[in-house]
Design an enzyme around this catalytic site. Structure first.
Site, PDB file in Angstrom:
ATOM      1  N   TYR A 110     -19.578 -19.467   2.130  1.00 24.75           N
ATOM      2  CA  TYR A 110     -18.430 -18.844   2.135  1.00 24.75           C
ATOM      3  C   TYR A 110     -17.675 -19.487   0.594  1.00 24.75           C
ATOM      4  O   TYR A 110     -17.464 -20.641   0.642  1.00 24.75           O
ATOM      5  CB  TYR A 110     -17.507 -19.481   3.152  1.00 24.75           C
ATOM      6  CG  TYR A 110     -18.043 -18.846   4.759  1.00 24.75           C
ATOM      7  CD1 TYR A 110     -18.992 -18.108   4.785  1.00 24.75           C
ATOM      8  CD2 TYR A 110     -17.553 -19.483   5.617  1.00 24.75           C
ATOM      9  CE1 TYR A 110     -19.495 -17.645   6.008  1.00 24.75           C
ATOM     10  CE2 TYR A 110     -17.928 -18.827   6.964  1.00 24.75           C
ATOM     11  CZ  TYR A 110     -18.766 -18.098   7.215  1.00 24.75           C
ATOM     12  OH  TYR A 110     -19.252 -17.655   8.205  1.00 24.75           O
TER      13      TYR A 110
ATOM     14  N   LEU B 206     -12.865  -9.427  16.639  1.00 22.57           N
ATOM     15  CA  LEU B 206     -11.694  -8.408  16.693  1.00 22.57           C
ATOM     16  C   LEU B 206     -11.959  -7.262  15.976  1.00 22.57           C
ATOM     17  O   LEU B 206     -11.274  -6.606  14.956  1.00 22.57           O
ATOM     18  CB  LEU B 206     -10.201  -9.130  15.983  1.00 22.57           C
ATOM     19  CG  LEU B 206      -9.809 -10.030  16.995  1.00 22.57           C
ATOM     20  CD1 LEU B 206      -8.706 -10.596  16.387  1.00 22.57           C
ATOM     21  CD2 LEU B 206      -9.425  -9.405  18.322  1.00 22.57           C
TER      22      LEU B 206
END
Length: 309
Positions: A53, A204
């Site tokens: 990341y 989500l």
């Protein structure tokens, strides 16, 4: 917030984990500090990051907050090795050298001498699986990792890894939401058989299940940036129908689409935690307002029917 066991292990994580994919990129240290404090105040405990990341920037930001914003003992941390993204292109190397070199670098950036849960981030067809697993075993045996897991493996890959690993694997990370239920076909049965807890990323639908993309792409969202490809597949006709159904259910229940989506996911057998990657404090507060209580059975069945296949 509920604390849940991961698979058949004694490791416990919060029902929601704080994802840090955007840290070191869209989310600066100041916002990250507020995100972390807000998450902890709500009863959250587990934080998920990766050496890949922001090229290690996410770990560095998290490391800068340990000791100042939160003590190391207040949180559990998972990170990953075996993947890099030079020039934005994904490169996988899960050799023993790459894995253990990556672990040392992660520990240095995080400013800690151990990782609670260390993952191999992806399957590498060019490296013998037993070599990769030997790196996990060495990390656990030397105390640099408390537990080990696998990430983004298919069902057969997870089953094979669990069968030959010399150290018990306790978790598998995979994308899972109303918009991507492919893990149910093979990965779920394999994980259950091997005693692996599922840590769901993208719960989500990469932000689409919040309903914010209905009708248009809002300014400031991922869909409006150079990372639009991250959500593009979920803006097609079928995903849009699923989002409409989730929003309709949420309206009828007096709950938010985030709450409906996360509550359903956390009710699925074998799911240990949902990794929520809020980019801003406002987004996180909206997520943490969720009741995270089971949906009425008839609502859950209707949404499963709409999102099946």
């Amino acid at each position: 917030m509920q604390q849940r066991y991961v698979g058949n292990s004694g490791l416990r994580v919060s029902a929601l984990s704080l994802g840090t994919l955007s840290w070191g990129k869209e989310t600066d240290e100041q916002d990250a500090s507020e995100l972390l404090r807000t998450f902890l105040d709500a009863g959250g405990r587990h934080i998920d990051t990766s050496a890949s990341y922001a090229g290690g920037g996410s770990e560095a930001v998290l490391g800068s907050l340990l000791g100042d914003v939160v003590s190391r003992t207040e949180v559990s941390i998972s990170t990953k090795a075996g993947m890099t993204t030079p020039d934005g292109r994904r490169a996988v190397d899960t050799s023993r050298n790459a894995m253990l070199t990556g672990l040392d670098a992660s520990l240095a950036r995080l400013g800690t001498d151990y990782i609670d849960l260390w993952f191999v981030e992806a399957w590498d067809g060019n490296v013998p699986l037993d070599e990769t697993l030997a790196a996990l075993e060495f990390a656990v045996r030397t105390g640099r990792a408390r537990y080990a897991g696998i990430s983004n493996f298919t069902g057969w890959q997870a089953a094979k890894a669990a069968a030959i690993s010399t150290v018990p694997l306790v978790a598998v990370q995979a994308e899972y939401s109303f918009l991507d239920r492919t893990a149910e076909a093979e990965l779920f049965p394999a994980a259950e058989d091997a005693g692996l807890g599922l840590m769901a990323w993208g719960p989500l639908g990469r932000g689409v299940l919040t309903g914010k993309y209905r009708g248009s792409i809002p300014a400031g969202s991922r869909g409006a940036t150079s990372e639009a490809g991250y959500v593009e597949a979920y803006l097609a006709e079928k995903p849009s129908r699923i989002v409409d159904a989730v929003c309709m259910a949420a309206n009828g229940l007096g709950r938010t689409p985030q709450d409906v989506s996360l509550s359903w996911l956390l009710s699925q057998q074998g799911v240990a935690t949902a990794i929520v990657g809020a980019r801003t404090p406002v987004q996180l507060k909206e997520i943490l307002d969720a009741q995270l209580s089971p949906l009425p059975p008839q609502i859950a069945r209707a949404l499963e029917d709409v999102s099946a296949g």
